[in-house]
Design an enzyme around this catalytic site. Structure first.
Site: not given
Ligand code: GUN
Length: 293
Positions: A52, A96, A119
């Site tokens: 990322k 994450q 997200d």
């Protein structure tokens, strides 16, 4: 059979985003800034987060990686999230997952400000998606929709079967495909581990989207001639013939299914790169459209 080439399409999307960053710079605007929070040092998570950060560099975004120890308390982690919510330089951030067991993932996603939830995992973002309101759609389902859109796959009036009901793929996928949009307007059936006649239902799919996490689960006998097949699965399978010791296998048995379908995503190089490109799209959206979300 034609490949739905996610790698190529994601490169196109990234080039478009990089051009937009050049335009933002030229008008003296703010460069999009993504932060990623990594708790502990799970191997796969390390790889995903590193990718990322690399993607951000490639398109000209700013990025920040916040590494926190595996034994961090939930309260301290929530404190970091609060700071990211308040930091005007951060346009969007991700935490994450999976998180260590002592941390409540729902509490964490609830703490992320909806306008920074790139997200799209937070309950508010999922709710807004269900209602068709402006929001962030989580990266994998958004990437699949973008791939279908860019290949002009007709979805309206088709029977779409989604295999798997996870919060981050199967469930949102089923909602997006049934929405009054393009792609969308499909008649959707969601099948899962308790579906007794899964084979017959899959056989009736015009569009089959598989996210069940079982290597080679979908075989040719489960696929209708001419179907569009999207394979979200990606599992490491031991393979001593490879230098790495493993190979990546999708949920669809590619070699047999490719003979029957009209379009299919490869693994790797299908949905995976689209997921990464989607996070960048969401971060750009966070910077440019924040007041609407
Ligand atoms: N773990 C695996 N995929 C993802 C993702 O897309 N976002 C976050 N936050 N964690 C993940």
């Amino acid at each position: 059979m034609q490949l739905l080439d996610g790698k190529y399409t994601a490169e196109q999307i990234k080039a478009e985003i990089a051009e937009e960053v050049v335009r933002i710079k030229a008008r003296g605007g703010k460069i999009p800034h993504l932060a990623a929070v990594l708790v502990g040092n799970d191997g796969a998570s390390e790889t995903y987060v590193a990718a990322k950060v690399t993607d951000c560099k490639q398109v000209g975004f700013d990025s920040t990686l916040i590494r926190l120890p595996a034994d961090i308390s939930e309260e301290t982690l929530l404190g970091h999230i609060d700071q990211l919510n308040r930091n005007p330089d951060i346009d969007g951030f991700i935490v994450q997952v999976p998180l260590p067991e002592h941390i409540d993932e729902t509490r964490v996603t609830l703490a992320i400000a909806p306008e920074k939830d790139v997200d799209g995992f937070a309950p508010a973002s999922v709710g807004r998606m269900c209602l068709g309101l402006p929001t962030f759609i989580s990266a994998t389902p958004n990437g699949v929709m973008e791939l279908l859109r860019r290949y002009n796959i007709e979805t309206s009036g088709k029977h779409c079967v989604v295999v798997g009901r996870s919060n981050i793929v199967g469930t949102p996928m089923s909602i997006l495909m049934s929405r009054n949009s393009n792609p969308g307007n499909a008649t959707v059936t969601l099948v899962h581990s308790r579906t007794p006649n899964m084979v017959e239902i899959c056989q009736s799919a015009d569009i089959l989207i598989v996210a069940i996490g079982k290597p080679d689960f979908i075989t040719a006998d489960m696929v209708k001639q001419g179907a569009v097949v999207v394979d979200v699965g990606i599992t490491r399978v031991n393979d001593s013939s490879r230098a790495s010791g493993f190979r990546l296998v999708g949920d669809v048995h590619f070699e047999s299914v490719k003979e029957k379908c009209s379009f299919i995503t490869p693994v790797p190089g299908g949905v995976g790169p689209m997921t990464r490109a989607s996070l960048l799209q969401n971060t750009l959206k966070a910077q440019t459209l924040r007041p609407q979300i």
